[in-house]
Design a protein around this motif. Structure first.
Motif, PDB file in Angstrom:
ATOM      1  N   ASN A  42       8.761  19.491  26.692  1.00 18.87           N
ATOM      2  CA  ASN A  42       7.940  18.597  25.873  1.00 18.87           C
ATOM      3  C   ASN A  42       7.118  17.696  26.790  1.00 18.87           C
ATOM      4  OD1 ASN A  42      10.868  17.646  26.255  1.00 18.87           O
ATOM      5  ND2 ASN A  42       9.719  15.736  26.083  1.00 18.87           N
ATOM      6  N   ILE A  43       6.105  17.071  26.221  1.00 18.15           N
ATOM      7  CA  ILE A  43       5.393  16.034  26.961  1.00 18.15           C
ATOM      8  C   ILE A  43       6.369  14.880  27.169  1.00 18.15           C
ATOM      9  CG2 ILE A  43       3.464  14.392  26.827  1.00 18.15           C
ATOM     10  CD1 ILE A  43       2.634  17.340  27.185  1.00 18.15           C
ATOM     11  N   SER A  44       6.312  14.272  28.351  1.00 20.37           N
ATOM     12  CA  SER A  44       7.249  13.231  28.736  1.00 20.37           C
ATOM     13  C   SER A  44       7.391  12.150  27.654  1.00 20.37           C
ATOM     14  CB  SER A  44       6.745  12.594  30.026  1.00 20.37           C
ATOM     15  OG  SER A  44       7.781  11.942  30.679  1.00 20.37           O
ATOM     16  N   GLY A  45       8.633  11.825  27.332  1.00 21.54           N
ATOM     17  CA  GLY A  45       8.900  10.745  26.384  1.00 21.54           C
ATOM     18  C   GLY A  45       8.921  11.174  24.928  1.00 21.54           C
ATOM     19  N   ARG A  46       8.497  12.402  24.648  1.00 20.98           N
ATOM     20  CA  ARG A  46       8.453  12.857  23.253  1.00 20.98           C
ATOM     21  C   ARG A  46       9.694  13.678  22.911  1.00 20.98           C
ATOM     22  NH1 ARG A  46       3.476  11.783  21.134  1.00 20.98           N
ATOM     23  NH2 ARG A  46       4.706  11.881  19.240  1.00 20.98           N
ATOM     24  N   LEU A  47       9.753  14.111  21.642  1.00 19.45           N
ATOM     25  CA  LEU A  47      10.920  14.864  21.187  1.00 19.45           C
ATOM     26  C   LEU A  47      11.069  16.172  21.945  1.00 19.45           C
ATOM     27  CD1 LEU A  47      10.272  14.415  17.370  1.00 19.45           C
ATOM     28  CD2 LEU A  47      12.196  13.436  18.651  1.00 19.45           C
ATOM     29  N   SER A  48      12.298  16.514  22.275  1.00 22.46           N
ATOM     30  CA  SER A  48      12.543  17.804  22.919  1.00 22.46           C
ATOM     31  C   SER A  48      12.328  18.938  21.920  1.00 22.46           C
ATOM     32  CB  SER A  48      13.975  17.861  23.449  1.00 22.46           C
ATOM     33  OG  SER A  48      14.135  16.952  24.503  1.00 22.46           O
ATOM     34  N   PRO A  49      11.782  20.065  22.387  1.00 22.33           N
ATOM     35  CA  PRO A  49      11.500  21.183  21.491  1.00 22.33           C
ATOM     36  C   PRO A  49      12.734  22.046  21.240  1.00 22.33           C
ATOM     37  CG  PRO A  49      10.648  21.615  23.681  1.00 22.33           C
ATOM     38  CD  PRO A  49      11.339  20.296  23.762  1.00 22.33           C
ATOM     39  N   THR A  50      12.955  22.392  20.000  1.00 17.69           N
ATOM     40  CA  THR A  50      14.071  23.279  19.668  1.00 17.69           C
ATOM     41  C   THR A  50      13.582  24.602  19.072  1.00 17.69           C
ATOM     42  OG1 THR A  50      14.324  22.155  17.539  1.00 17.69           O
ATOM     43  CG2 THR A  50      15.715  21.387  19.344  1.00 17.69           C
ATOM     44  N   ARG A  51      12.262  24.794  19.054  1.00 18.41           N
ATOM     45  CA  ARG A  51      11.677  26.074  18.635  1.00 18.41           C
ATOM     46  C   ARG A  51      10.454  26.350  19.498  1.00 18.41           C
ATOM     47  NH1 ARG A  51      11.004  24.320  12.564  1.00 18.41           N
ATOM     48  NH2 ARG A  51      13.183  24.027  12.022  1.00 18.41           N
ATOM     49  N   ALA A  52      10.127  27.626  19.654  1.00 14.44           N
ATOM     50  CA  ALA A  52       8.966  27.991  20.471  1.00 14.44           C
ATOM     51  C   ALA A  52       7.686  27.339  19.937  1.00 14.44           C
ATOM     52  CB  ALA A  52       8.811  29.515  20.502  1.00 14.44           C
ATOM     53  N   GLU A  53       7.577  27.194  18.613  1.00 13.15           N
ATOM     54  CA  GLU A  53       6.365  26.582  18.038  1.00 13.15           C
ATOM     55  C   GLU A  53       6.216  25.139  18.493  1.00 13.15           C
ATOM     56  OE1 GLU A  53       8.692  28.856  16.553  1.00 13.15           O
ATOM     57  OE2 GLU A  53       8.698  27.737  14.663  1.00 13.15           O
ATOM     58  N   HIS A  54       7.346  24.430  18.680  1.00  4.81           N
ATOM     59  CA  HIS A  54       7.254  23.042  19.156  1.00  4.81           C
ATOM     60  C   HIS A  54       6.619  23.010  20.548  1.00  4.81           C
ATOM     61  CE1 HIS A  54      11.129  22.051  16.640  1.00  4.81           C
ATOM     62  NE2 HIS A  54      10.070  22.204  15.874  1.00  4.81           N
ATOM     63  N   ASP A  63       8.274   0.743  25.971  1.00  3.29           N
ATOM     64  CA  ASP A  63       7.911   2.109  26.341  1.00  3.29           C
ATOM     65  C   ASP A  63       7.695   2.229  27.851  1.00  3.29           C
ATOM     66  OD1 ASP A  63       7.452   4.720  25.949  1.00  3.29           O
ATOM     67  OD2 ASP A  63       5.673   4.469  24.700  1.00  3.29           O
ATOM     68  N   ASP A  64       8.032   3.375  28.345  1.00  4.45           N
ATOM     69  CA  ASP A  64       7.719   3.689  29.724  1.00  4.45           C
ATOM     70  C   ASP A  64       7.345   5.146  29.698  1.00  4.45           C
ATOM     71  OD1 ASP A  64       9.994   5.476  30.098  1.00  4.45           O
ATOM     72  OD2 ASP A  64      11.157   3.661  29.838  1.00  4.45           O
ATOM     73  N   ASP A  65       6.904   5.645  30.795  1.00  4.63           N
ATOM     74  CA  ASP A  65       6.509   7.048  30.731  1.00  4.63           C
ATOM     75  C   ASP A  65       7.543   7.925  31.412  1.00  4.63           C
ATOM     76  OD1 ASP A  65       6.064   6.230  33.231  1.00  4.63           O
ATOM     77  OD2 ASP A  65       3.996   6.914  33.361  1.00  4.63           O
ATOM     78  N   GLY A  66       8.776   7.446  31.413  1.00  8.25           N
ATOM     79  CA  GLY A  66       9.837   8.282  31.955  1.00  8.25           C
ATOM     80  C   GLY A  66      10.130   9.439  31.034  1.00  8.25           C
ATOM     81  N   ASP A  67      10.669  10.468  31.612  1.00 11.54           N
ATOM     82  CA  ASP A  67      11.101  11.596  30.794  1.00 11.54           C
ATOM     83  C   ASP A  67      12.546  11.373  30.427  1.00 11.54           C
ATOM     84  OD1 ASP A  67      12.278  14.684  30.917  1.00 11.54           O
ATOM     85  OD2 ASP A  67      10.480  14.253  29.784  1.00 11.54           O
ATOM     86  N   PRO A  68      13.246  12.062  29.599  1.00 13.43           N
ATOM     87  CA  PRO A  68      12.986  13.381  29.073  1.00 13.43           C
ATOM     88  C   PRO A  68      11.758  13.462  28.212  1.00 13.43           C
ATOM     89  CG  PRO A  68      15.292  13.023  29.036  1.00 13.43           C
ATOM     90  CD  PRO A  68      14.655  11.773  29.517  1.00 13.43           C
ATOM     91  N   GLU A  94      20.506  27.226  24.853  1.00  8.64           N
ATOM     92  CA  GLU A  94      21.287  26.882  23.671  1.00  8.64           C
ATOM     93  C   GLU A  94      21.086  25.417  23.267  1.00  8.64           C
ATOM     94  OE1 GLU A  94      22.164  26.643  26.660  1.00  8.64           O
ATOM     95  OE2 GLU A  94      24.182  25.864  27.016  1.00  8.64           O
ATOM     96  N   THR A  95      20.548  24.592  24.183  1.00 10.49           N
ATOM     97  CA  THR A  95      20.351  23.165  23.866  1.00 10.49           C
ATOM     98  C   THR A  95      18.942  22.936  23.339  1.00 10.49           C
ATOM     99  OG1 THR A  95      19.710  22.667  26.149  1.00 10.49           O
ATOM    100  CG2 THR A  95      22.049  22.425  25.576  1.00 10.49           C
ATOM    101  N   VAL A  96      17.951  23.020  24.217  1.00 10.13           N
ATOM    102  CA  VAL A  96      16.543  22.850  23.845  1.00 10.13           C
ATOM    103  C   VAL A  96      15.731  23.828  24.705  1.00 10.13           C
ATOM    104  CG1 VAL A  96      16.882  20.395  23.296  1.00 10.13           C
ATOM    105  CG2 VAL A  96      16.106  21.030  25.590  1.00 10.13           C
ATOM    106  N   TYR A  97      14.442  23.972  24.419  1.00  7.49           N
ATOM    107  CA  TYR A  97      13.585  24.802  25.274  1.00  7.49           C
ATOM    108  C   TYR A  97      13.327  24.085  26.593  1.00  7.49           C
ATOM    109  CZ  TYR A  97      12.513  28.518  21.958  1.00  7.49           C
ATOM    110  OH  TYR A  97      12.615  29.613  21.131  1.00  7.49           O
ATOM    111  N   PRO A 151      12.996  20.988  33.076  1.00  2.92           N
ATOM    112  CA  PRO A 151      13.228  19.901  32.137  1.00  2.92           C
ATOM    113  C   PRO A 151      12.951  20.421  30.732  1.00  2.92           C
ATOM    114  CG  PRO A 151      11.033  19.695  33.041  1.00  2.92           C
ATOM    115  CD  PRO A 151      11.656  20.943  33.657  1.00  2.92           C
ATOM    116  N   SER A 152      13.212  19.622  29.736  1.00  3.57           N
ATOM    117  CA  SER A 152      12.856  20.022  28.382  1.00  3.57           C
ATOM    118  C   SER A 152      11.339  20.212  28.308  1.00  3.57           C
ATOM    119  CB  SER A 152      13.339  18.967  27.388  1.00  3.57           C
ATOM    120  OG  SER A 152      12.946  17.673  27.813  1.00  3.57           O
TER     121      SER A 152
END
Ligand code: TXA
Ligand code: MG
Length: 334
Positions: free
Chosen positions: A152-164, A329-334, A40-43, A149-150
Motif C-alpha cells: 500500500n501507499i505508506s500510512g494507508r490501509l494494507s491491501p487484502t485483495r489484488a484489486e486494493h 500524522d507522519d509519513d511512516g509506514d506501514p 496469508e496476512t496482506v499483499y 512491506p505491505s
C-alpha cells in the motif's frame, strides 16, 4: 508479461497467478523489478532483498521513509538462517509457527547477502516465511529472499485483495499476482529476539498467547516514537488509516456516520466485521471493510467495540492507529 486484467482505476496489471505467471514474475524480480504478491496476512510489494535498486524502488513506490526497514521473506527457516543468527527461541518459534504470520527480528549475519536498504542500516533483520502457496512458489522460483512491506501507499490501509493493490499503486510500479483475498487479513505479529528479553513490536495475525506458550512472557514495546531508529515503525501513531475520521467503541450510530459493526452491534450498521462475533473472521474483513466504508459518502467511520482478546488485540491496535488524530500524522509506514 501479458496482464490478465487491468484495474479500471489505475490501469495496473493484475495477473492471474498460474505457473507461467509465477515464473515470469520471478524473472521480473530477479531483473530488479517489483512484484506484488499475496500472503496469508496482506499483499506484499516484493523486491530482491539483495538489490539496492529494487529496495530503493520499494521505498519510492510506497512513499516510505528510508529509516523504516523491510520484512525479508524466505521460504523456510534454513533460508532465514543464512541471513540471521538463530538462537533456541528463534528456532522454537520458527519450527512451530513457520510458515505463518510471525516475523522475527534477529541479529543480521555480517555476511548476509542483503541490501543495507532492506534493513535500513540496522544490525538486525526482520524475517518471515509466509504461509501462502503463491508466495512460497514465488520465493522458490526467484531463488532469493524477497523484501516486502505491505503493498500500500505508506500510512494507508494494507491491501487484502489484488484489486486494493491495483487501486493504490501506479500502473507501472509492479506486476501484481492475484491470489484472491488474504486468509488472515492483518499483518504478521513481530517479535524482537535481538535482545535477551523477547519483545513484542507489533501485535498481528498470530495471537500473543501462542507465542508466550512457546518462549515465555513477551515484553510489550511501548511508544510511537520516530526517533530515527524506531524498533517497529508500525508503532508510529497514525497508520493503516482511511481518509475520513474514525470513531471507536461506537455503541450507537450518529448522523452522517458509516457504521462498522461487530457481532450484530450497533444496529443500523452498513457492514459487520463478523456477525458471529468471530475475531478471526473480523480480522480477515477489517481492512477491506474499512476501504469499502471509506468511499467518500460518510463523514465519519464509526466502529463497534472489539473485545481485547486473541486477535482482538491486533484489531484494536490497527483501529487505534487508524483513528489517531490527523495532527499526529507522519509519513511512516506501514
Ligand atoms: O504480514 C506482514 O508482515 C506483511 C506481509 C507482506 O508479509 N508485511 C508487512 O511489512 O507488514 P511492513 O513493512 O509493512 O511492516 C514491517 C514492520 C515495520 O513496522 C518495520 O519497521 C518492522 O517491521 N521492522 C522491519 N525490520 C525491522 C528491524 N530490523 N527491527 C525492528 N523492526 C523492523
Ligand atoms: Mg505495512
Amino acid at each position: 508479461m501479458p496482464p490478465a486484467a487491468r484495474d479500471r482505476r489505475s490501469g495496473a496489471a493484475v495477473t492471474a497467478a498460474d505457473a507461467a505467471a509465477i515464473a515470469a514474475a520471478a524473472r521480473h524480480l530477479r531483473d530488479g523489478g517489483l512484484v506484488a504478491f499475496p500472503t496469508e496476512t496482506v499483499y506484499g510489494l516484493g523486491g530482491d532483498a539483495g538489490s539496492d535498486a529494487a529496495c530503493a524502488r520499494i521505498f519510492a513506490v510506497k512513499g516510505r521513509p528510508r529509516f523504516n526497514p523491510l520484512i525479508v521473506h524466505v521460504g523456510d527457516a534454513a533460508a532465514a538462517e543464512r541471513l540471521a543468527l538463530f538462537d533456541d527461541r528463534a528456532a522454537a518459534l520458527a519450527g512451530r509457527f513457520w510458515p505463518g504470520p510471525l516475523t522475527l527480528v534477529l541479529r543480521r549475519r555480517p555476511d548476509a547477502p542483503l541490501s543495507l536498504l532492506a534493513t535500513a542500516g540496522l544490525d538486525t533483520v526482520a524475517v518471515r516465511a509466509p504461509a501462502h502457496p503463491l508466495a512460497l512458489a514465488l520465493l522458490a522460483a526467484a531463488g532469493r529472499p524477497i523484501a516486502a512491506p505491505s503493498a500500500n501507499i505508506s500510512g494507508r490501509l494494507s491491501p487484502t485483495r489484488a484489486e486494493h493493490v491495483a487501486a493504490d499503486l501506479p500502473a507501472a510500479a509492479a506486476v501484481i499476482l492475484d491470489g484472491g483475498g488474504c486468509r488472515i487479513g492483518l499483518e504478521s505479529t513481530i517479535v524482537d529476539l535481538s535482545q535477551p528479553a523477547p519483545l513484542l513490536l507489533r501485535p498481528g495475525g498470530l495471537a500473543i498467547d501462542a507465542i508466550e506458550r512457546t518462549i515465555g512472557p513477551l515484553a510489550i514495546a511501548t511508544g510511537g516514537d520516530d526517533d530515527g531508529r524506531p524498533r517497529a515503525p508500525g508503532m508510529l501513531a497514525r497508520h493503516y488509516a482511511p481518509s475520513c475520521p474514525m470513531r471507536l467503541a461506537a455503541t450507537a450510530a450518529r448522523p452522517g456516520e458509516a457504521v462498522l459493526a461487530f457481532a450484530g452491534r450497533p444496529a443500523g450498521a452498513r457492514l459487520d466485521l463478523s456477525r458471529q462475533g468471530d475475531l478471526e473472521e473480523a480480522a480477515a474483513n477489517l481492512f477491506a471493510m474499512l476501504r469499502d466504508l471509506d468511499d467518500g459518502t460518510a463523514r465519519v467511520i464509526a466502529v463497534a467495540p472489539i473485545p481485547e482478546t486473541g486477535l482482538g488485540r491486533a484489531i484494536n491496535d490497527r483501529l487505534r492507529r487508524a483513528a489517531a488524530a490527523a495532527a499526529d500524522d507522519d509519513d511512516g509506514d506501514p
